[in-house]
Design an enzyme around this catalytic site. Structure first.
Site: not given
Ligand SMILES: *[C@@H]1O[C@H](CO)[C@@H](O)[C@H](O)[C@H]1NC(C)=O
Ligand SMILES: *[C@@H]1O[C@H](CO)[C@@H](O)[C@H](O)[C@H]1NC(C)=O
Ligand SMILES: *[C@@H]1O[C@H](CO)[C@@H](O)[C@H](O)[C@H]1NC(C)=O
Ligand SMILES: *[C@@H]1O[C@H](CO)[C@@H](O)[C@H](O)[C@H]1NC(C)=O
Ligand SMILES: *[C@@H]1O[C@H](CO)[C@@H](O)[C@H](O)[C@H]1NC(C)=O
Ligand SMILES: *[C@@H]1O[C@H](CO)[C@@H](O)[C@H](O)[C@H]1NC(C)=O
Length: 836
Positions: A506, A508, A511, A513, A527, A623
């Site tokens: 991932g 984001g 930074g 993941v 992360k 969220d």
């Protein structure tokens, strides 16, 4: 008759009956029985004397305010006729004579009185740092009969040399109470035998700092044993309510006086009454018997369990003729077990200890014994007694269940209305403008397929749900309490093969993941903060501290962090199943059954409910969406990604005024109109999640005809007509029960109410979902019996399956942040607006 002659007589009988070995030699150093709210000593039916709690030289009591309630109702046992009630935190400090493990028994009964409604009292109890009850209330139990909770906790050692018992009401409007307290020394070594882990691993001894809670103590094949029959005041209950097939077993018994205690066993382990009765396989003399006797015990998942099995061969005529297998939760616990090879005699007590790895426990523990079917041996198996104890988690808790259940008394006292500042109104207008722009942008750009995103793995993981049980990891997890473990940069680098790009799961604002594997074999999500990210060191630390306040099975957990060499790295548990959304549509994974979907929704609801009510302050996730609900390999749902989370309104506020953030399609319309955030915004988003789960389509799908684009509008259109079933996932059509669907649809509808005040709390949502699950389960039962149950007859022909579009990844973010509480700016700055 003089004492001497009496003694002689006793000795005579002892030698006659072999009783010597049965007489208890252990006299507990500490034997304190306290009845709360009485003025004089009282005597229980079993002969034990309970002293008053005040004026007791061993008990030091402090509380801001407390009172006594009592009700001389004769039908209930005397210790439950009075209680001490606390309106604030109260502390009992109890002196003991000898450090070590002690039994701690707490008696609770909601005594009827005209001052307090004790049934709905909601409170927590902590003993020497171990959470015994957390958000407990009688209203959450099925009935209000007297409740005896029994624990084994260490006094001394690493903790205080006194027993410190703290009772805290859950909120200012609630009270806590207690009727009776027992503190009894545990004999040395009682729990120091090496235990066999299940599934199999090297044996170990349970560290003393691990607390235990008795969940079941069973006298198999026998009747109820009360403290009268147990020198340590234990209660043993009969096994028949737990025996799955009563016809498979037959009770056998022997004169208790004939029970022998070879070295290692003693009446403190279990009284002879326990060993003198058993269940054996029914019709044991039919050859080639192929079945197990099975007992099933409901337990709370997420904990390790200590299981002690008691055996005593009271059925064989000769040594080495009874050979059988023992299974726990379908794992072989003892293979071809021959009791007499251990005891070298018949009618001799023997016991074995196991620890059940929490990851293998769903909601029940199955104990099975069955013949090993050895040639030339009678086919039989027995069990005499059984104890199941819950082991405290690495967070020193023995209770997580209650936090996840609907709360009856309102946790947050009423808040005063808050006047919105004019400046905020103008900012609000600006935000609405931004939203419109975003919507237009989104409408134009939605045709383009976005790259697949795994933002969910960016999750902030809040709990330490690590429930490992090797002797070593107990030490290391203990060290990690509070703030998560500090990990060496080198360890993290190795775990991710020097941050190998192929391990990126991932990306984001914070930074990248990575998927990593720690030295101990644990898979983790790593992360790594981007040095250029807006999140500085201070925020990074604040974040870790914030996250450490929350621990829950249904929140993804933080394993550790690293801040060496200017690195800011957070390490979370790895969620093998990935985001819920992936299992609903667009990925080709097999469709989930309705029951599983309900269980996932229930799990996620528990996580959110905990956020809203479980911590000292309300936490609003902000969220909630299907990509932020992650699944582990067993489909346990965990809420993730607290990047936008905020502390909720404090007591004198109705809401937090803040810039609108969240994800398109899930955003609470009231929040977005007024920029006033309450926990009900999460309830709205969760309503959208429910619909997504039911209909297996994105919250927003711009490729559909206009009236269908927004799932909330489209589904509510059909819900209001009572025809929600026309748009559900076709995979569910043949299996979903109409009742369950109806309940589910109503729940979603309530969540989506226009005004937050009309929406249910997460606790209510949870309750409704659990009810929907029960309805589904009831209908599957009736289907088996009768095929014409209330299922949807046919697949609606017109449902168009539309390819999913990753449109809800377009998020709504305003550029400015107005933060009424301001202490939590950390969360708001955390996320780079891009890509939310
Ligand atoms: C043993 O079984 C018999 C016959 O089924 C029953 O009547 C009796 O109550 C049982 N005893 C105990 C102690 O459960
Ligand atoms: C309990 O102990 C008493 C004697 O102390 C005995 O008479 C009684 O039968 C026992 N009860 C059971 C259920 O074993
Ligand atoms: C065991 O077998 C013997 C001989 O076959 C029979 O007489 C007896 O009734 C059986 N016992 C039971 C409990 O079924
Ligand atoms: C044990 O196996 C049975 C049958 O295969 C299954 O129904 C049950 O859920 C299993 N129980 C556990 C605790 O694994
Ligand atoms: C008894 O239970 C175990 C574990 O569930 C199972 O593996 C075994 O096949 C069962 N034995 C019989 C004879 O059914
Ligand atoms: C418990 O089981 C899980 C999953 O099977 C495993 O990863 C873990 O290492 C086990 N822990 C212990 C202490 O056996």
């Amino acid at each position: 008759m003089g004492i001497l002659s009496k003694l002689c007589l006793i000795c005579f009988f002892c030698s006659l009956y072999g009783l010597r070995s049965v007489v208890s030699l252990f006299i507990p150093e500490d034997r304190l029985f306290i009845s709360c709210g009485v003025n004089n000593e009282i005597e229980l039916e079993d002969g034990r004397l309970f002293e008053p709690d005040l004026g007791n030289s061993n008990v030091d009591f402090s509380a801001k305010s407390n009172s006594i309630v009592s009700n001389p109702e004769l039908s209930i046992p005397i210790v439950y006729r009075s209680a001490r009630v606390f309106t604030g935190t109260a502390k009992f400090t109890i002196n003991i004579n000898q450090v070590g493990r002690h039994w701690l028994r707490l008696h609770f009964y909601p005594v009827e009185n005209d001052k307090y409604d004790l049934k709905s009292a909601l409170f927590s109890v902590v003993a020497n740092g171990i959470t015994l009850l957390h958000g407990f209330s009688f209203s959450k139990l099925e009935n209000s009969s007297p409740l005896l909770k029994e624990y084994v906790i260490e006094i001394g050692g690493s903790s205080s040399e006194k027993l410190v018992l703290t009772f805290s009401p859950w909120s200012t409007s609630s009270v806590a109470f207690i009727n009776g307290i027992e503190v009894v020394s545990v004999p040395d070594g009682q729990f120091d035998f090496s235990v066999i882990p299940i599934p199999s691993r090297p044996e170990f001894v349970i560290p003393t700092h691990v607390a235990l809670e008795t969940v079941y103590r069973i006298n198999v094949g026998g009747s109820l044993l009360t403290p009268k029959n147990d020198s340590l005041g234990r209660i043993w209950i009969p096994d028949w309510p737990f025996l799955l097939n009563a016809a498979s077993a037959r009770n056998v018994s022997e004169d208790p006086r004939w029970i022998k205690y070879p070295a290692g066993a003693s009446v403190e382990i279990a009284p002879n009454w326990v060993y003198a009765t058993a269940q054996e396989m029914a019709d044991a003399n039919v050859t080639e018997q192929k079945f197990n006797m099975t007992w099933s015990f409901g337990v709370e998942r997420g904990f390790n369990y200590f299981v002690r099995l008691h055996f005593c061969d009271i059925v064989s005529k000769a040594l080495n003729t009874l050979i059988f297998n023992v299974y726990i939760n379908n794992h072989s616990a003892i293979d071809t077990f021959d009791i007499s090879s251990k005891t070298m005699e018949l009618s001799a007590a023997y016991f074995v200890d196991f620890v059940l790895n929490g990851s293998t426990v769903s909601d029940q523990i199955l104990v099975q014994v069955g013949s090993a079917n050895q040639r030339n041996f009678p086919s039989n198996a027995i069990l005499n007694g059984l104890e199941i104890m819950k082991m405290s988690s690495s967070t020193d808790s023995l209770d997580e269940r209650f936090t996840a259940m609907p709360l009856s008394s309102k946790v947050v006292p009423k808040r005063k209305r808050h006047v919105l500042l004019i400046t905020l109104v103008s900012v609000g207008a600006f935000v609405v403008l931004l939203l419109i722009i975003a919507a237009i942008f989104f409408a134009f750009s939605s045709q383009k397929k976005k790259p697949k995103q795994y933002r969910a793995w960016l999750s902030f993981q809040l709990g330490i749900s690590d429930t490992k049980i090797s002797a070593n990891s107990f030490a290391s997890t203990a060290a990690s309490l509070g703030l998560g473990r500090v990990l060496a940069f080198s360890e993290i680098r190795d775990s991710t093969k020097d941050f190998d790009e192929s391990l990126v799961i991932g990306v984001g604002g914070f930074g990248k993941v990575y998927k990593g594997v720690l030295d101990n074999g644990d898979e983790v999500a790593v992360k790594r903060g981007n040095p250029k990210s807006q999140q500085g060191l201070l925020e990074f630390r604040t974040e870790i501290e914030m996250l450490s306040k929350l621990r829950h099975r249904h929140l993804v957990s933080l394993i550790g962090y690293c801040e060496e060499l200017n690195e800011m790295i957070l390490v979370y548990e790895f969620m093998a199943g990935g985001p819920l959304r992936k299992h609903l549509y667009g990925s080709g994974l097999p469709p989930l059954s309705w029951k599983r979907r309900l269980e996932i929704c229930i799990g996620a609801a528990k996580g959110l409910h905990y956020l809203h009510t479980g911590a000292a302050e309300i936490i609003i996730h902000r969220d909630v969406k299907t990509t932020n609900i992650l699944l582990d390999e067993n489909f346990t749902a965990k809420v993730a990604d607290f990047g936008l989370s905020k502390l909720g309104p404090t007591l004198d506020q109705t809401h937090v005024s803040t810039a609108v953030k969240g994800s398109f399609g899930y955003l609470d319309p009231e929040y977005y109109r007024r920029q006033q955030l309450t926990e009900k915004s999460d309830v709205y988003s969760f309503g959208v999640v429910l619909l997504e789960v039911l209909c297996a389509r994105p919250a927003i799908n711009p490729s559909l005809p206009r009236e269908q684009v927004n799932i909330a509008e489209w589904a509510m259109h059909w819900q209001k007509k009572g025809q929600l079933h026309r748009i559900i996932d076709p995979h569910l059509v043949s299996s979903i029960s109409m009742d369950s669907l109806r309940k589910f649809g109503e729940t979603a509808e309530k969540c989506l109410a226009e005004y937050g005040s009309d929406r249910p709390t997460m606790g209510d949502v949870l309750w409704n979902l659990e009810y929907a699950l029960q309805l589904q389960e009831a209908s599957t039962q009736s289907i088996i019996e009768d095929n014409s149950a209330n299922h949807i007859p046919e697949i609606p022909g017109w449902i168009a399956r539309v390819e999913s579009v990753d449109s809800d990844d377009i998020d709504v973010v305003s550029t400015q942040e107005y933060d009424a509480t301001n202490s939590t700016g950390v969360f708001s700055q955390l996320m780079n607006p891009r890509g939310r």
